[in-house]
Design a protein around this motif. Structure first.
Motif, PDB file in Angstrom:
ATOM      1  N   THR A 166       0.834  -1.211   0.000  1.00 37.97           N
ATOM      2  CA  THR A 166       0.000   0.000   0.000  1.00 37.97           C
ATOM      3  C   THR A 166       0.861   1.249   0.000  1.00 37.97           C
ATOM      4  OG1 THR A 166      -0.232  -0.324   2.381  1.00 37.97           O
ATOM      5  CG2 THR A 166      -2.131  -0.868   1.037  1.00 37.97           C
ATOM      6  N   ALA A 167       2.014   1.204   0.667  1.00 42.03           N
ATOM      7  CA  ALA A 167       2.858   2.396   0.756  1.00 42.03           C
ATOM      8  C   ALA A 167       3.439   2.782  -0.599  1.00 42.03           C
ATOM      9  CB  ALA A 167       3.980   2.170   1.761  1.00 42.03           C
ATOM     10  N   MET A 168       3.860   1.796  -1.373  1.00 40.28           N
ATOM     11  CA  MET A 168       4.545   2.124  -2.631  1.00 40.28           C
ATOM     12  C   MET A 168       3.649   2.871  -3.614  1.00 40.28           C
ATOM     13  SD  MET A 168       6.972  -0.331  -4.954  1.00 40.28           S
ATOM     14  CE  MET A 168       7.569   0.231  -6.565  1.00 40.28           C
ATOM     15  N   PRO A 169       2.451   2.370  -3.921  1.00 40.24           N
ATOM     16  CA  PRO A 169       1.613   3.141  -4.848  1.00 40.24           C
ATOM     17  C   PRO A 169       1.204   4.502  -4.278  1.00 40.24           C
ATOM     18  CG  PRO A 169       0.510   1.106  -4.168  1.00 40.24           C
ATOM     19  CD  PRO A 169       1.860   1.070  -3.587  1.00 40.24           C
ATOM     20  N   ARG A 170       0.983   4.553  -2.970  1.00 41.84           N
ATOM     21  CA  ARG A 170       0.605   5.825  -2.350  1.00 41.84           C
ATOM     22  C   ARG A 170       1.746   6.838  -2.518  1.00 41.84           C
ATOM     23  NH1 ARG A 170      -1.614   4.613   3.386  1.00 41.84           N
ATOM     24  NH2 ARG A 170      -3.267   3.664   2.154  1.00 41.84           N
ATOM     25  N   MET A 171       2.963   6.399  -2.285  1.00 44.27           N
ATOM     26  CA  MET A 171       4.120   7.299  -2.419  1.00 44.27           C
ATOM     27  C   MET A 171       4.347   7.690  -3.880  1.00 44.27           C
ATOM     28  SD  MET A 171       7.030   6.327   0.363  1.00 44.27           S
ATOM     29  CE  MET A 171       6.714   4.714   1.040  1.00 44.27           C
ATOM     30  N   LEU A 172       4.134   6.743  -4.804  1.00 42.66           N
ATOM     31  CA  LEU A 172       4.314   7.073  -6.226  1.00 42.66           C
ATOM     32  C   LEU A 172       3.297   8.128  -6.658  1.00 42.66           C
ATOM     33  CD1 LEU A 172       5.085   3.558  -7.762  1.00 42.66           C
ATOM     34  CD2 LEU A 172       6.660   5.484  -7.567  1.00 42.66           C
ATOM     35  N   ALA A 173       2.088   8.021  -6.155  1.00 47.94           N
ATOM     36  CA  ALA A 173       1.058   9.020  -6.487  1.00 47.94           C
ATOM     37  C   ALA A 173       1.438  10.392  -5.919  1.00 47.94           C
ATOM     38  CB  ALA A 173      -0.303   8.578  -5.957  1.00 47.94           C
ATOM     39  N   GLU A 174       1.969  10.377  -4.686  1.00 50.53           N
ATOM     40  CA  GLU A 174       2.433  11.632  -4.082  1.00 50.53           C
ATOM     41  C   GLU A 174       3.590  12.224  -4.881  1.00 50.53           C
ATOM     42  OE1 GLU A 174       1.929  13.706  -0.709  1.00 50.53           O
ATOM     43  OE2 GLU A 174       0.314  13.271  -2.128  1.00 50.53           O
ATOM     44  N   ILE A 175       4.478  11.357  -5.331  1.00 49.44           N
ATOM     45  CA  ILE A 175       5.611  11.822  -6.142  1.00 49.44           C
ATOM     46  C   ILE A 175       5.084  12.511  -7.393  1.00 49.44           C
ATOM     47  CG2 ILE A 175       7.484  11.006  -7.640  1.00 49.44           C
ATOM     48  CD1 ILE A 175       8.161   8.948  -5.413  1.00 49.44           C
ATOM     49  N   HIS A 176       4.122  11.887  -8.039  1.00 53.59           N
ATOM     50  CA  HIS A 176       3.556  12.501  -9.250  1.00 53.59           C
ATOM     51  C   HIS A 176       2.965  13.875  -8.937  1.00 53.59           C
ATOM     52  CE1 HIS A 176       0.504  13.248 -12.412  1.00 53.59           C
ATOM     53  NE2 HIS A 176       1.482  12.811 -13.190  1.00 53.59           N
ATOM     54  N   ARG A 177       2.247  13.951  -7.820  1.00 55.14           N
ATOM     55  CA  ARG A 177       1.607  15.217  -7.429  1.00 55.14           C
ATOM     56  C   ARG A 177       2.652  16.301  -7.153  1.00 55.14           C
ATOM     57  NH1 ARG A 177       0.807  18.045  -3.193  1.00 55.14           N
ATOM     58  NH2 ARG A 177       1.710  16.573  -1.697  1.00 55.14           N
ATOM     59  N   MET A 178       3.710  15.941  -6.439  1.00 55.30           N
ATOM     60  CA  MET A 178       4.699  16.930  -6.003  1.00 55.30           C
ATOM     61  C   MET A 178       5.679  17.315  -7.117  1.00 55.30           C
ATOM     62  SD  MET A 178       5.751  15.753  -2.126  1.00 55.30           S
ATOM     63  CE  MET A 178       6.226  14.086  -2.605  1.00 55.30           C
ATOM     64  N   LEU A 179       5.712  16.537  -8.194  1.00 55.94           N
ATOM     65  CA  LEU A 179       6.682  16.778  -9.256  1.00 55.94           C
ATOM     66  C   LEU A 179       6.191  17.889 -10.174  1.00 55.94           C
ATOM     67  CD1 LEU A 179       9.425  15.497  -9.947  1.00 55.94           C
ATOM     68  CD2 LEU A 179       8.208  13.924 -11.479  1.00 55.94           C
ATOM     69  N   SER A 180       7.105  18.775 -10.531  1.00 56.53           N
ATOM     70  CA  SER A 180       6.727  19.874 -11.421  1.00 56.53           C
ATOM     71  C   SER A 180       6.596  19.357 -12.853  1.00 56.53           C
ATOM     72  CB  SER A 180       7.799  20.967 -11.360  1.00 56.53           C
ATOM     73  OG  SER A 180       9.054  20.433 -11.737  1.00 56.53           O
ATOM     74  N   ALA A 181       5.933  20.142 -13.695  1.00 56.97           N
ATOM     75  CA  ALA A 181       5.836  19.797 -15.116  1.00 56.97           C
ATOM     76  C   ALA A 181       7.243  19.788 -15.691  1.00 56.97           C
ATOM     77  CB  ALA A 181       4.958  20.809 -15.844  1.00 56.97           C
ATOM     78  N   GLY A 182       7.575  18.740 -16.428  1.00 56.13           N
ATOM     79  CA  GLY A 182       8.943  18.648 -16.956  1.00 56.13           C
ATOM     80  C   GLY A 182       9.929  18.116 -15.944  1.00 56.13           C
TER      81      GLY A 182
END
Lengths: 129, 394
Positions: free
Chosen positions: B285-301
């Motif tokens: 559960t932690a890995m997909p949750r963290m990957l989604a957070e990474i996507h959210r926190m990452l800037s365009a490009g």
């Protein structure tokens, strides 16, 4: 910030160094006791290596200071008396290390001549006589 | 087969202000362990494969009518193969000896280490601890990779013991292949970015699960103008990591105690988000949750890049079995699960465009101070490590 952790004086560095990692430990040999002996043996192998490395450093330092040379050490020729003493040391060392082997073969003789009684049988005997 | 050269002596391990003080016996102990590991890997492990190919696999085929279909088939069949048993017993024993050697070195001088770290950390805004952060179940269920107490256990106030022990042992377990400062992973990331994307300058960088920051610092040093945040759940790791970074002159890293699932940064905040040998110590559960957070926190490009051991897909059952050894025998319970994941699909589920997903082999650098090149002879004793990585651009 204060916590419930003990002050340094209450720590036992030797016990802490030896602590196990939580999580069931796998044993690989059919007999876990054999594997325990292997663990002890490997620890001893490591300590022996530590001693040899220290000795090596000592020899190099002494050589660098002109106290002796390592080739003298390798060519060391004890006189007859010293050689005999060193031979006796070696005999005693081997016997001491292999004590259990000697005692196991004595046990076979004692079993054969009936003099190797179990504690249980002698205890029963002495309770009743 | 002749032995490869001995690994570099532990005497050459990179030191800094909070590294334990050591003597000749400590060096000899770690040198023994490094050479034992090399023996097990170079001399004995090939015999394990021979035993599989020559005895275990043919016997399996004879009794089951087909070869082993999975790493589980191989594992069960190999359990009673003497060469494998011996290799495994020695490998596990060597890890326990390594932990004992490191902990003995650290605990006999813990007051001094704690004091030196505290002095380097005092009043620094670049170390943010939070005692309310709960250590997740995946980090506490067992003591990860046989470290007694795991990453997070504290023995005294302001403790750094777990980190100091971790720091002093890696050089021996990796035979110095990560370099004197054990930062080969971070060096490989910095090198790859510099070669593949030389004009790119991330402004804000995040490293999740940084432990003592050994892989964070090369990336931070490659982008000295960037703001770098390194997060971990372990206070001892962060205290030691911050003090170590101060001592090594890298001052743009904020070491923050937090869980990767809940970092609280705004959307589009970081240009670069990395992890190094982290995912296999998380959970389903932690890995997909963290990957989604990474996507959210990452800037365009922006770029997210992760160093990990390769996935099992496509490997033969024997190779998977050997790579899976750590799952069963080195207290890495999530390793096997993680290495079966379809990473491209997981990244897509996290919001990344599947077309932007990539895998890469990052070549490490050779630390010439411990692996001097043989020059004209042409032999390269310092073979650079190859790191597998996966990632995506947003």
């Amino acid at each position: 910030m204060s916590t419930d952790l003990p002050p340094f004086e209450h720590l036992d560095p030797i016990a802490l160094a030896n602590a196990r990692a939580r999580g069931k430990r796998p044993y690989f040999f059919r007999d876990a006791d054999v594997e325990r002996v292997l663990s002890i043996t490997m620890a001893l192998a490591m300590e022996h290596a530590v001693t040899r490395q220290r000795l090596d450093a000592l020899e190099r330092l002494l050589e660098a200071r002109g106290v002796m040379s390592r080739s003298e050490l390798d060519a060391f020729a004890p006189d007859a008396a010293a050689e005999a003493e060193r031979g006796r040391w070696m005999q005693e060392y081997i016997a001491r290390v292999l004590r259990i082997v000697q005692q196991d073969s004595e046990a076979k003789r004692h079993a054969a001549d009936g003099s190797d009684a179990s504690m249980e049988s002698v205890s029963d005997e002495l309770r009743n006589s | 087969m002749p032995n490869a050269p001995a690994p570099p002596s532990w005497r050459h391990v990179g030191r800094h202000a909070v590294f334990p003080e050591s003597g000749a016996d400590d060096t000899a102990r770690f040198d023994f362990l490094a050479n034992l590991n090399a023996f097990l890997s170079q001399q004995l492990l090939p015999r394990v494969r021979d035993a599989y190919e020559q005895r275990v696999k043919p016997e399996f085929e004879r009794t089951r009518g087909q070869p082993p279909q999975s790493r589980h088939d191989v594992r069960k069949a190999m359990a009673s193969e003497p060469v494998y048993q011996t290799w495994s017993a020695l490998r596990r024993s060597s890890m326990e000896m390594r932990q004992q050697a490191g902990r003995a070195l650290v605990f006999r001088q813990l007051p001094a280490l704690v004091q030196r770290a505290a002095a380097l950390n005092a009043g620094s805004p670049m170390l943010q601890l939070d005692p309310a952060v709960e250590v997740p179940r995946y980090a506490s269920a067992v003591d990860i990779h046989c470290m007694p107490g795991g990453y997070h256990t504290e023995y005294v106030d302001d403790d750094v013991a777990a980190a100091a022990n971790y720091d002093c042992g890696i050089f021996a377990t990796t035979g110095g292949m990560l370099g004197r400062y054990n930062d080969g992973g971070g060096q490989a990331i910095a090198k790859w970015l510099g070669e593949a994307h030389p004009q790119w300058q991330p402004r804000r960088i995040l490293d999740i699960g940084c432990s003592l920051g050994h892989n964070t610092l090369p990336v931070a040093a490659a982008f000295p103008q960037a703001e770098v945040v390194a997060v971990d759940v372990s206070a001892p790791m962060l205290r030691y990591g911050h003090a170590r970074a101060q001592s090594l002159g890298v001052s743009n890293v904020l070491f923050r105690q937090a869980r990767g699932e809940a970092l609280g940064y705004p959307d589009d905040h970081f240009d670069l988000i990395v992890t190094s040998m982290f995912w296999h110590e998380t959970s389903a559960t932690a890995m997909p949750r963290m990957l989604a957070e990474i996507h959210r926190m990452l800037s365009a490009g922006g770029l997210t890049l992760h160093l990990e051991q390769p996935q099992y897909t496509g490997m033969d059952p024997y190779e998977q079995f050997i790579r899976d050894w750590d799952t069963w025998n080195n207290n890495e319970p999530f390793w096997g699960v993680m290495h079966e994941y379809d990473l491209k699909a997981m990244m897509a589920a996290a919001g990344f465009d599947p077309a932007s997903y990539f895998e890469a082999k990052l070549r490490g650098i050779v630390d010439e101070s411990i692996f001097p090149s043989a020059g004209e002879k042409g032999e390269d004793y310092g073979r650079a490590a190859l790191w597998t990585a996966f990632g995506a651009w947003k």
